[in-house]
Design an enzyme around this catalytic site. Structure first.
Site, PDB file in Angstrom:
ATOM      1  CG  ASP A 277       1.062  -3.394   6.829  1.00  0.00           C
ATOM      2  OD1 ASP A 277       1.122  -4.427   6.749  1.00  0.00           O
ATOM      3  OD2 ASP A 277       0.394  -2.661   6.378  1.00  0.00           O
TER       4      ASP A 277
ATOM      5  CE  LYS B  86      -3.104   5.509   4.150  1.00  0.00           C
ATOM      6  NZ  LYS B  86      -2.238   4.886   5.716  1.00  0.00           N
TER       7      LYS B  86
ATOM      8  N   GLY C  22      -2.139   2.049  -2.200  1.00  0.00           N
ATOM      9  CA  GLY C  22      -2.083   0.881  -1.291  1.00  0.00           C
ATOM     10  C   GLY C  22      -3.461   0.328  -1.094  1.00  0.00           C
TER      11      GLY C  22
ATOM     12  CG  PHE D 257      -6.020   1.207   4.145  1.00  0.00           C
ATOM     13  CD1 PHE D 257      -7.227   0.386   4.318  1.00  0.00           C
ATOM     14  CD2 PHE D 257      -4.886   1.138   4.955  1.00  0.00           C
ATOM     15  CE1 PHE D 257      -7.196  -0.448   5.132  1.00  0.00           C
ATOM     16  CE2 PHE D 257      -4.797   0.101   6.005  1.00  0.00           C
ATOM     17  CZ  PHE D 257      -6.141  -0.787   6.190  1.00  0.00           C
ATOM     18  N   GLY D 258      -6.140   2.972  -0.126  1.00  0.00           N
ATOM     19  CA  GLY D 258      -6.361   4.243  -1.127  1.00  0.00           C
ATOM     20  C   GLY D 258      -5.261   4.799  -1.801  1.00  0.00           C
ATOM     21  N   PRO D 259      -5.402   5.747  -2.786  1.00  0.00           N
ATOM     22  CG  PRO D 259      -6.129   7.355  -4.253  1.00  0.00           C
ATOM     23  CD  PRO D 259      -6.713   6.165  -3.227  1.00  0.00           C
ATOM     24  CB  VAL D 260      -0.046   8.141  -1.793  1.00  0.00           C
ATOM     25  CG1 VAL D 260       0.760   9.382  -1.226  1.00  0.00           C
ATOM     26  CG2 VAL D 260      -0.457   7.005  -0.626  1.00  0.00           C
TER      27      VAL D 260
ATOM     28  CG  LEU E 274       3.404  10.447  -5.190  1.00  0.00           C
ATOM     29  CD1 LEU E 274       3.528  10.676  -3.631  1.00  0.00           C
ATOM     30  CD2 LEU E 274       4.383  10.863  -6.124  1.00  0.00           C
ATOM     31  N   GLY E 275       1.120   6.511  -6.065  1.00  0.00           N
ATOM     32  CA  GLY E 275       0.806   5.100  -5.910  1.00  0.00           C
ATOM     33  C   GLY E 275      -0.528   4.878  -5.192  1.00  0.00           C
TER      34      GLY E 275
END
Length: 795
Positions: A602, A505, A486, A488-491, A483-484
């Site tokens: 955040d 996540k 960030g 801290f890592g992929p989702v 999905l994307g």
């Protein structure tokens, strides 16, 4: 003295003779009366008693109101069902009846206190500074108005039963705003079973506040120990009652049962000259008594699915009605289930408000193990729970027959153990949805940021997923399911074998989020439940993998809409305003309404997710910090967050507070209105970020030039300008000048005048980037984040 002077004096005397009396006295005795127009005032002049007419009515009633509140607010009525039809009313003390109200004929009383005075000459009626109207005889209280409430509960007024005299004190609504007569709604303590506080419509329960569990009612999670109120509950052989005291009697607070059947608490705000309503019930879909029928649980925060769920071991009674989202018939035991001495056990359902306890059995001397044994021995026992404070787990409540009016609440850690057969017990031990008996507990190291406000260590009971389950659900973490990604890592999107869609996540092994941040996010989100916060479904820690499993939100994140030329055209102003409100309510919940005070740290467009109906949900709590109940500000040596959203005091000094999130919200609000990133490029002001650019346009009266052109001309100018002004108030340089989120929500929801914003902080952007969404940063990078200009302007 001439004839003209005599005539003037005569006219004045005649005028004074017919002028209604407006005198005030402190008490009345048998040789005194209170006429219509005269007022009895408490010694410190906090309350007044006299005749009044409600609303547009011409009828007259004897009532008590706040003497120092300019808006006449009636808190008690004597003759509520027997009004005086004109201004001829009299309130007197008599031997037969005690206190008596007469009308025009003066023969038969319209109302009396219904007591007999043995020594009328030694009696006196006085209005106390609590608002209580008391009849004394020989110095002792013989009768008091607090024993006969109308629709208002004041501090130090009791609700409940005097078991010796049989006197039952409870609130009843007015018939209408023009008629204080006894209405259809009542708010009282039900003494049967395990006593509970209930709001009734006629004789039927409308909303249940639940049972007393040590420091609050089980169904009012908003009740907390604070410096203003002190609530006491008494349940012994003499009395069953509750009373809320107030430590500062200069604060006017009341609880009112209105004519529509809503119970609400409010405080008088002198500055705004109005009553500020800060709590009411019923307020949510699941507040309606028995919304989902027997043996079910109602979850109002399950926005994407049906709010009704059968308790473990039960199934819908009418499956077709259930599919049509009608759960009123509730649930029944699954076919073929045997729960009597056949290997049965209990499944824990949490967090919730326990079922209606009017027919429950209670034993305050039992512990949890004895309670379980007591219930398992009796095949008719359906469930059990602790009777007191869930933290202390003292006392035992057992239920027999249908379990009625169970519901999920935010920040309620009350547990219910439901009886299930051996087959269901086995399933629940393997199935993470929606309830579980076998759960994994995570304890965090002792740290001020990782503990409850009372200093206790966190414990989180949430479902654990094994790695093979997650791998299968995501097709072995296929790129097609990604999905994307960030900081801290992929989702990934995944689908469980049950058909439930999830978002996974997967923390990068090289990410900055280690075990501490991971545990922090698990514990935080597990404790938070709100329609504008993303819901966590479980977690996975196996080998070197650390993963969080969330509800799947199909519309992804807000930034994918507002920063996309094509997709943001789907966001008209109405939709954008709903998103703004949702984000604000989510932050307010974190700051004020949740049991923990949480600073997100955040907040940004990519951390706002959108569900099927485009409702916003705050996500990514890896950087969040918990504040104690009285903590205002904290300092950190490790500044984390995203460039462009950080407040000046946080980025430059490491100081963060609720006002840090307010700053981030202000930036986010400007991005939603404009469709531009705060770090974007502006040809006419190339050294400025979005905040600085909007500020310059605002000063020149040209703020509408920055509004997203995809909105066309179809937006209300006043609303848009108001949002821009609120955003500028949120991004002011000094944290003390920024509004709280409760104030922001209030300003967004009304048309009250707004103060002029001061110059924001961080008007200039860093020179080493001009666009894009800079990644999450650490202290070293933030120390040279922006240049801030401080010019004090008049407000």
């Amino acid at each position: 003295m001439n004839a003209i002077q005599w005539s003037m004096i005569t006219a004045l005397l005649i005028f004074l003779l017919y002028l209604p009396s407006c005198i005030s006295i402190e008490s009345i005795t048998p040789n005194q009366t209170i006429k219509d127009g005269e007022v009895l005032v408490s010694s410190r002049k906090l309350f007044a008693l006299g005749f009044f007419s409600p609303g547009n009515s011409g009828r007259r009633y004897v009532g008590v109101w706040y003497n120092k509140v300019p808006e006449q607010t009636i808190v008690w009525v004597a003759n509520r069902d027997n009004p005086v039809n004109d201004s001829s009313g009299l309130l007197v003390i008599e031997g037969d009846g005690g206190l008596v109200i007469y009308g025009k004929d003066g023969k038969l009383p319209l109302w009396s206190a219904n007591v007999t005075l043995s020594s009328p000459k030694n009696s006196m009626a006085k209005l106390l500074d609590t608002g209580n109207f008391v009849l004394f005889e020989n110095g002792r209280s013989l009768w008091e108005g607090f024993d006969y409430p109308s629709n208002t509960m004041l501090p130090f007024m009791k609700i409940g039963l005097n078991r010796r005299s049989g006197l039952n004190r409870f609130l009843t609504s007015w018939k209408s705003q023009d008629d204080p007569g006894t209405g259809n709604f009542s708010f009282r303590i039900d003494p049967d079973g395990f006593p509970q506080l209930v709001l009734y419509s006629g004789q039927a329960p409308r909303w249940r506040a639940g049972s007393w569990i040590g420091h609050r009612w089980s169904g009012i999670p908003e009740m907390t120990r604070n410096f203003i109120f002190n609530t006491s509950f008494v349940n012994n052989q003499d009395e069953l009652s509750v009373m809320t005291g107030i430590k500062d009697d200069s604060i006017f607070s009341r609880m009112v049962l209105d004519e529509s059947g809503i119970i609400e608490r409010s405080m008088w705000q002198d500055q705004d000259h109005r009553w500020n309503k800060y709590w009411h019930a019923p307020a949510e879909l699941c507040d309606d008594y028995g919304k989902c029928g027997p043996n079910s649980n109602c979850d109002p925060y399950n926005a994407d699915e049906f709010e009704c769920t059968c308790l473990p071991g039960f199934e819908p009674k009418l499956l077709r009605a259930w599919y049509l989202r009608d759960g009123s018939d509730g649930c029944v035991r699954k076919k073929g289930a045997s729960v009597c001495k056949n290997g049965e056990g209990f499944v824990k359902v949490s967090p919730l408000k326990a079922p209606d306890s009017s027919t429950a059995h209670v034993n305050l001397t039992m512990g949890p193990k004895e309670c379980e044994e007591e219930c398992i021995r009796n095949c008719s026992c359906m469930a059990y729970s602790s009777a007191g404070d869930p933290q202390e787990r003292n006392g035992c409540v057992t239920w027999y027959g249908d379990l009625m009016d169970t519901r999920t609440y935010t920040n309620v850690n009350q547990d219910l153990y439901v009886r299930v057969d051996s087959i269901e017990l086995g399933k629940e031990r393997q199935n993470p949805f929606p309830f579980g008996v076998i759960t994994t507990s995570i304890y965090l190291e002792d740290s001020p940021s990782r503990t409850d406000p009372d200093g206790s260590r966190f414990k989180s009971d949430i479902p654990f997923f094994d790695l093979s389950t997650i791998s299968t659900a995501t097709k072995n973490f296929s790129d097609s399911n990604k999905l994307g990604e960030g900081g801290f890592g992929p989702v990934y999107k995944g689908v469980l074998s049950s058909g439930t869609e999830i978002a996974v996540k997967r923390l990068s092994k090289n990410s900055g989020q280690g075990n501490e941040e991971f545990k922090n996010e698990v514990v935080l989100i597990a404790k938070l439940q709100h329609r504008n916060l993303v819901r966590i479904l479980g977690y996975c820690v196996q080998d070197e993998e650390k993963m969080l499993i969330y509800e799947y939100l199909p519309n992804k994140s807000l930034d994918s809409f507002i920063f996309n030329e094509q997709k943001r055209t789907f966001l008209d102003w109405t939709r954008r305003l709903e998103i703004i409100f949702g984000i604000a309510r989510g932050i307010l919940y974190l700051h004020q309404d949740s049991r923990l005070r949480i600073i997100h740290r955040d907040l940004k467009a990519s951390n706002v997710l959108l569900d099927y109906d485009m409702n916003p949900k705050l996500a990514d709590f890896g950087m969040a910090r918990i504040f104690g109940a009285n903590q205002i500000e904290a300092n950190t040596n490790r500044v984390v967050g995203t460039y462009g959203y950080m407040s000046p005091e946080y980025a430059m000094e490491g100081l963060f507070s609720v006002k840090s999130d307010v700053y981030s919200f202000g930036v986010l609000l400007l991005e939603i209105v404009t469709g531009r990133k705060n770090t974007g490029y502006y040809s006419d002001n190339p050294d400025s970020n979005l905040v600085g650019h909007v500020w310059d346009l605002w000063k020149e009266g040209r703020a509408l030039e920055i509004v997203d052109p995809s909105l066309g001309e179809s937006y209300p100018i006043c609303e848009v300008l108001r949002c821009i002004q609120i955003a500028l108030l949120c991004v002011e340089e000094y944290s003390n000048d920024r509004p709280t989120m409760s104030k922001v929500v209030s300003l967004l929801g009304n048309d009250a005048a707004l103060p002029s914003p001061r110059k924001p902080g961080f008007l200039l952007k860093r020179s080493n980037y001009t666009n894009g969404d800079p990644s999450t940063s650490t202290r070293d990078a933030n120390s040279i984040n922006y240049v801030t200009c401080s010019i004090v302007e008049a407000r």
